[in-house]
Design an enzyme around this catalytic site. Structure first.
Site, PDB file in Angstrom:
ATOM      1  N   THR B  28     -12.713  -0.992  15.376  1.00  0.00           N
ATOM      2  CA  THR B  28     -11.259  -1.026  15.295  1.00  0.00           C
ATOM      3  C   THR B  28     -10.756  -0.024  14.265  1.00  0.00           C
ATOM      4  O   THR B  28     -11.504   0.426  13.395  1.00  0.00           O
ATOM      5  CB  THR B  28     -10.764  -2.446  14.930  1.00  0.00           C
ATOM      6  OG1 THR B  28      -9.338  -2.441  14.860  1.00  0.00           O
ATOM      7  CG2 THR B  28     -11.300  -2.901  13.585  1.00  0.00           C
ATOM      8  N   GLN B  29      -9.492   0.316  14.409  1.00  0.00           N
ATOM      9  CA  GLN B  29      -8.827   1.130  13.408  1.00  0.00           C
ATOM     10  C   GLN B  29      -7.931   0.202  12.607  1.00  0.00           C
ATOM     11  O   GLN B  29      -6.978  -0.353  13.133  1.00  0.00           O
ATOM     12  CB  GLN B  29      -8.003   2.234  14.072  1.00  0.00           C
ATOM     13  CG  GLN B  29      -7.292   3.127  13.079  1.00  0.00           C
ATOM     14  CD  GLN B  29      -6.704   4.375  13.729  1.00  0.00           C
ATOM     15  OE1 GLN B  29      -6.418   4.385  14.923  1.00  0.00           O
ATOM     16  NE2 GLN B  29      -6.512   5.424  12.947  1.00  0.00           N
ATOM     17  N   ALA B  31      -5.748  -0.661   8.867  1.00  0.00           N
ATOM     18  CA  ALA B  31      -4.566  -0.057   8.273  1.00  0.00           C
ATOM     19  C   ALA B  31      -4.898   1.291   7.650  1.00  0.00           C
ATOM     20  O   ALA B  31      -4.099   2.211   7.649  1.00  0.00           O
ATOM     21  CB  ALA B  31      -3.992  -0.991   7.220  1.00  0.00           C
ATOM     22  N   GLU B  32      -6.100   1.393   7.105  1.00  0.00           N
ATOM     23  CA  GLU B  32      -6.454   2.624   6.422  1.00  0.00           C
ATOM     24  C   GLU B  32      -7.749   3.188   6.931  1.00  0.00           C
ATOM     25  O   GLU B  32      -8.014   4.373   6.783  1.00  0.00           O
ATOM     26  CB  GLU B  32      -6.681   2.351   4.926  1.00  0.00           C
ATOM     27  CG  GLU B  32      -5.501   1.855   4.189  1.00  0.00           C
ATOM     28  CD  GLU B  32      -5.814   1.847   2.709  1.00  0.00           C
ATOM     29  OE1 GLU B  32      -5.766   2.934   2.129  1.00  0.00           O
ATOM     30  OE2 GLU B  32      -6.141   0.783   2.173  1.00  0.00           O
ATOM     31  N   LEU B  35     -13.410   1.093  11.326  1.00  0.00           N
ATOM     32  CA  LEU B  35     -14.456   0.113  11.108  1.00  0.00           C
ATOM     33  C   LEU B  35     -15.485   0.238  12.228  1.00  0.00           C
ATOM     34  O   LEU B  35     -15.145   0.089  13.400  1.00  0.00           O
ATOM     35  CB  LEU B  35     -13.814  -1.281  11.083  1.00  0.00           C
ATOM     36  CG  LEU B  35     -14.528  -2.432  10.391  1.00  0.00           C
ATOM     37  CD1 LEU B  35     -15.774  -2.845  11.131  1.00  0.00           C
ATOM     38  CD2 LEU B  35     -14.837  -2.100   8.935  1.00  0.00           C
ATOM     39  N   ASP B 168      -3.340  -7.427  -0.686  1.00  0.00           N
ATOM     40  CA  ASP B 168      -2.905  -7.201   0.699  1.00  0.00           C
ATOM     41  C   ASP B 168      -3.306  -8.397   1.559  1.00  0.00           C
ATOM     42  O   ASP B 168      -3.981  -8.257   2.565  1.00  0.00           O
ATOM     43  CB  ASP B 168      -3.531  -5.905   1.236  1.00  0.00           C
ATOM     44  CG  ASP B 168      -3.006  -5.517   2.624  1.00  0.00           C
ATOM     45  OD1 ASP B 168      -1.935  -6.020   3.010  1.00  0.00           O
ATOM     46  OD2 ASP B 168      -3.672  -4.733   3.312  1.00  0.00           O
TER      47      ASP B 168
END
Ligand SMILES: Nc1ncnc2c1ncn2[C@@H]1O[C@H](COP(=O)(O)OP(=O)(O)O)[C@@H](O)[C@H]1O
Ligand SMILES: [Mg+2]
Lengths: 350, 291
Positions: B28-29, B31-32, B35, B168
């Site tokens: 997955t992509q 927030a930053e 992965l 966060d």
């Protein structure tokens, strides 16, 4: 249906007329006029002077808008005005004008949330369906996404708004407020080359700007006094006012893009819509574009006619509410300085 | 006007992962970060590669500074949490300059996915809901969600107890481990590695025993974390989570009360933080919002 929209929550006074075709489809902008109260360099706009400006110009602008649209009073279905948020005195003078026109022309009133006005106009102009919205202006910094009948605030500035930070720095440097302080900072930043270290304050989807402003104000003092000519660490060249504008932009816009990206990842959206006056900054748009591209997404933004405060967005959002049967009774046609985006029940969306 | 709609540039893996066999799979992509699922030392030992590619939108100097700082603080915090018995993935290796960190693989779903799935189940057969906070699924599902909320509250409490604030906290940054027994890896050493940046080895301790068969909360994504024992910082951490809940899961907003209840009982000093949270909330609502 046709609505008249009046906006005056800050130093811009805007009047717009919009038509929603009976069978749906794109809205027609019949007229969209604006007059801005510009304060002298080194000064911000005070509520009292701004309200006076709005009172002085409102009749002229309404006349001009009606004339440009070639409409008669009978053609108008409702009068929409900014209920808030904004500065008290300017909001009031516009609300009074709306009431007066409502009584005079016997039209229903619709009180509109300023932020929702920005969002709905941005969606209408760009065609963005369900974007994450970055709303950035002199008074607001919010990352917003729609869910279950409300525009929900995912993140926001915890102290001052980004536009306020820029405006106040422009005052420190005594940059002209014409046409807008942020615009003039952007022009100066194009000449800047050195990045000075500024605090970078992001907490989840929230951010803060007052520490940055305090730091850069101190740097500006030193640059102005030419105290020993502060030098860049790498090149050993003297730091200029242009470098400070450049560093401020690079830092605060990086923060904004970062919190927007975090919201996009969290809600799983790949569209971003930038609204509000700071949204007209080309460097911010460029940075957002690069971020979105790396997420296989796209950025939507409007030009200054729509992202800087205007009457047409109030007319548009007001008419959306009017079409679903919402109006504001005369005795409720007040205004309020605090009016959060997520307080509005959005009846007109799925 | 639409500014960009160009197809994305492929983001390359950082070396040495360009030579890993089989190649890491992009999961997955975030927030930053990107992965990936890959393996550590042995093909049978799955692990997560978190790569923070350079952000082309920001100034390279600023980008380097932030990326480096976040990788290091994420790794330090994970190591600290692990040592203190907070459920987090152990750190296996990292290279702060190259922007990556290798950690234990967490087998499960994000809490966001779990709640969204539970909500859509709960919604079926129900009429329209016009108001917030009044969504009710069937009793059984409500119970399941309540148990989950309690676990979240205790997990965050454990983390705060050891003096870590996350920075966060959202439902995307906590995972529900489905099969905890298969989760914990054997103790590991990475003696073979010589990538001068220094590598961390996970403590190798087992995750705590789960109390409910549905699983255990594992906290992730510590790039914005800090060490703090201040009530204010902890209260702000909870406030961030509360708003993330309210905006992401409007129907589950009521369930958030259960998070706070469980949090309040999770460690000494939690009640004080909850009182502080009330101040933080008030400040949030009072925040002036000029147009
Ligand atoms: N150790 C792990 N094992 C399995 N999946 C993970 C692990 N760490 C993160 N993920 C997944 O990847 C996503 C992004 O990771 P995260 O650390 O939150 O990065 P970002 O900072 O980009 O949000 C998470 O939401 C989660 O779904
Ligand atoms: Mg994350």
């Amino acid at each position: 249906m046709i609505a008249l929209g009046l906006e005056g929550s800050a130093n811009k006074l805007g009047v717009g007329l919009i038509l929603h075709p009976p069978k749906g489809g794109a809205a027609h902008i019949l007229s969209n006029v604006r007059h801005t109260f510009v304060s002298p360099p080194g000064e911000g706009f005070l509520p009292k002077d701004t309200a006076k400006h709005h009172r002085l110009w409102i009749i002229r602008l309404v006349r001009q808008a009606m004339k440009e649209a070639a409409l008669r009073v009978e053609d108008i279905n409702c009068i929409c005005y900014t209920k808030g948020p904004g500065m008290g005195a300017p909001l009031q003078s516009v609300a009074v004008a709306a009431r007066m026109l409502g009584l005079l022309w016997e039209k229903k009133l619709v009180g509109v949330n300023h932020c929702v006005g920005h969002i709905e106009m941005g969606r209408e102009i760009t065609g963005a369906q369900n974007p994450v919205v970055l709303y950035v202006s002199g008074g607001n910094t919010q990352v917003i996404a729609y869910a279950s009948q409300r525009y929900r605030i995912f993140g926001e500035a915890l102290d001052i708004a980004v536009g306020n930070c820029l405006d106040r720095f422009a005052r420190t440097l005594r940059i002209s407020n014409d046409p807008a302080p942020g615009y003039n900072i952007e022009q100066m930043a194009k000449q800047g080359r050195h990045l000075v270290d500024l605090p970078y304050a992001v907490k989840g989807m929230d951010c803060s700007f007052s520490g940055i402003l305090a730091s850069i104000d101190i740097l500006a003092e030193k640059v102005d006094a030419n105290q020993g000519g502060r030098k860049d660490d790498l090149t050993n060249e003297v730091i200029t006012r242009e470098d400070l504008c450049f560093s401020l932009q690079e830092t605060v816009y990086a923060m904004l893009v970062e919190i927007t990206e975090r919201a996009m990842a969290h809600v799983g959206s790949s569209q971003v819509l930038i609204v509000g006056g700071v949204g007209s900054n080309e460097r911010l748009q460029e940075m957002m574009g690069i971020m979105a591209r790396n997420r296989r997404g796209s950025v939507f933004a409007t030009d200054e006619r729509f992202c800087i405060d205007n009457g047409i967005m109030i007319a548009h959002a007001g008419l959306l509410a009017y079409e679903t049967g919402s109006t504001t009774a005369f005795e409720d046609s007040t205004c309020t300085q605090r009016f959060r985006t997520d307080e509005v029940f959005v009846k007109w969306r799925e | 006007m639409e500014i960009t709609n160009v197809s994305p540039l492929p983001l390359p893996l950082p070396p040495p992962f360009t030579h890993t066999h089989p190649a890491p799979t992009l999961i997955t992509q975030g927030a930053e970060a990107l992965l990936y699922r890959t393996h550590f030392l042995r093909p049978a030992h799955p692990c997560a590669l978190k790569h923070r590619p350079a952000k082309a939108y920001r100034h390279p100097t600023l980008d380097k500074r932030l990326t480096r700082h976040r990788i290091l603080s994420e790794a330090r915090t994970l190591v600290k949490c692990r040592r203190e018995g907070v459920s987090v993935p152990g750190v296996l290796a990292l290279d702060a300059e190259a922007g990556w960190m290798l950690m234990e693989w967490v087998e499960g779903r994000t809490v966001k996915e779990v709640v969204v799935a539970a909500e859509s189940k709960g919604k079926k057969g129900e009429g329209e809901q016009e108001r917030n906070g009044e969504g009710k699924g069937e009793a059984g599902e409500d119970d399941g969600l309540r148990v989950l909320m309690g676990k979240i509250g205790r997990a965050v409490g454990r983390m705060h107890e050891v003096g870590v604030v996350h920075g966060d906290l959202t439902t995307s940054n906590m995972m529900l481990v489905v099969r905890p027994s298969q989760q914990s890896p054997p103790p590991l050493r990475n003696d073979g590695r010589t990538d001068g940046e220094g590598s961390y080895v996970g403590g190798g301790g087992r995750l705590e025993e789960v109390e409910e068969e549905e699983g255990e909360i594992v906290l992730i994504d510590f790039g914005l974390a800090a060490q703090s024992l201040q009530d204010e910082d902890k209260a702000v951490d909870l406030y961030v989570l509360e708003r993330a809940f309210g905006s992401t899961h409007p129907e589950a907003e009521a369930g958030f009360r259960e998070v706070l209840r469980a949090y309040g009982e999770s460690y000494r000093g939690a009640k004080v933080v909850l009182r502080r949270l009330e101040d933080v909330r008030l400040r949030g609502r009072k925040r002036s919002m000029l147009g």
